[in-house]
Write an enzyme that holds these catalytic residues in place. Structure first.
Site, PDB file in Angstrom:
ATOM      1  N   ASP A   1       0.169   5.277   0.708  1.00 28.60           N
ATOM      2  CA  ASP A   1       0.234   6.000   1.876  1.00 28.60           C
ATOM      3  C   ASP A   1      -0.187   5.004   3.132  1.00 28.60           C
ATOM      4  O   ASP A   1      -0.734   4.753   3.666  1.00 28.60           O
ATOM      5  CB  ASP A   1      -1.418   6.918   1.993  1.00 28.60           C
TER       6      ASP A   1
ATOM      7  N   CYS B   1     -16.281   0.271  -8.140  1.00 24.83           N
ATOM      8  CA  CYS B   1     -15.649  -0.215  -9.152  1.00 24.83           C
ATOM      9  C   CYS B   1     -15.278  -1.750  -8.591  1.00 24.83           C
ATOM     10  O   CYS B   1     -15.481  -2.405  -7.522  1.00 24.83           O
ATOM     11  CB  CYS B   1     -14.880   0.567  -9.572  1.00 24.83           C
TER      12      CYS B   1
ATOM     13  N   ASP C   1       0.872  -1.348  -0.177  1.00 22.83           N
ATOM     14  CA  ASP C   1      -0.417  -0.072   0.085  1.00 22.83           C
ATOM     15  C   ASP C   1       1.027   1.478  -0.048  1.00 22.83           C
ATOM     16  O   ASP C   1       1.874   1.431   0.099  1.00 22.83           O
ATOM     17  CB  ASP C   1      -1.160   0.263   1.199  1.00 22.83           C
TER      18      ASP C   1
HETATM   19 ZN   LIG Z   1     -11.667   1.125  -8.839  1.00 20.77          ZN
END
Ligand SMILES: [Zn+2]
Length: 182
Positions: free
Chosen positions: A19, A106, A17
């Site tokens: 941040d 999404c 990852d």
């Molecule tokens: Zn996405």
């Protein structure tokens, strides 16, 4: 020849990852000048590179969907990370980001795994040899669903039940990975 190794045609990656993991967490980070690196970042990644691991970043960047940063700004922030690490011999094979709002539904926002499957398809990542390091619950669920081992680094989130290891620092995360290596 070790017959078990012979069937492992894919590559061992450590996925990160961004941040709160590689750089300090800044709420809705949208300015490259605010990037602050974790103090043990370069030494931890050098140890992992020496152990034969390749690197990728998979990051949720809803700041784009929120209209707070363009994709170009996200790329500039990613370039800061690359530019800092290249002198140490550290290269990311890919940096993938989801630009969508959490409400968009999404399939690329962690914990959804489509960006992980993209790494499998485009970079021959073998989940069974690979690790996901992040600070959030979504990182741990993502890693688990992709079939990687998971390491949660201490941040602002609660300990995840989906973390195989919980670490105060990146350095200790790297040490744990290197002790797990076959
Ligand atoms: Zn996405």
């Amino acid at each position: 020849m070790n017959s078990k190794r012979a069937y492992k045609l894919g590559k061992a990656f450590v996925l990160f990852d961004r941040d709160g993991t590689l750089i300090d967490h800044v709420h809705h980070l949208a300015d490259p000048d605010l990037v602050q690196f974790k103090p043990d970042l370069q030494t931890s990644l050098q140890a992992l590179a020496k152990g034969g691991y390749r690197f990728g970043i998979i990051t949720n960047q809803s700041v784009v969907g929120r209209g707070l940063a363009t994709e170009n700004v996200i790329k500039k922030i990613n370039d800061r990370v690359n530019d800092f690490l290249i002198p140490f011999g550290i290269v990311f094979d890919f940096i993938y980001f989801c630009p969508h709002l959490p409400s968009a539904g999404c399939d690329c926002r962690k914990p959804a795994v489509s960006l992980g499957l993209k790494a499998v398809a485009e970079h021959q990542l073998d989940p069974s040899q690979s690790f996901m390091i992040g600070d959030q619950e979504s990182d741990m669920v993502f890693g688990r669903n992709l079939g990687c081992s998971t390491i949660q680094v201490k941040g602002n989130a609660q300990k995840s039940l989906f973390a195989d290891y919980y670490s105060d620092t990146l350095e200790n995360a790297a040490k744990w990975i290197l002790t797990k290596k076959e």
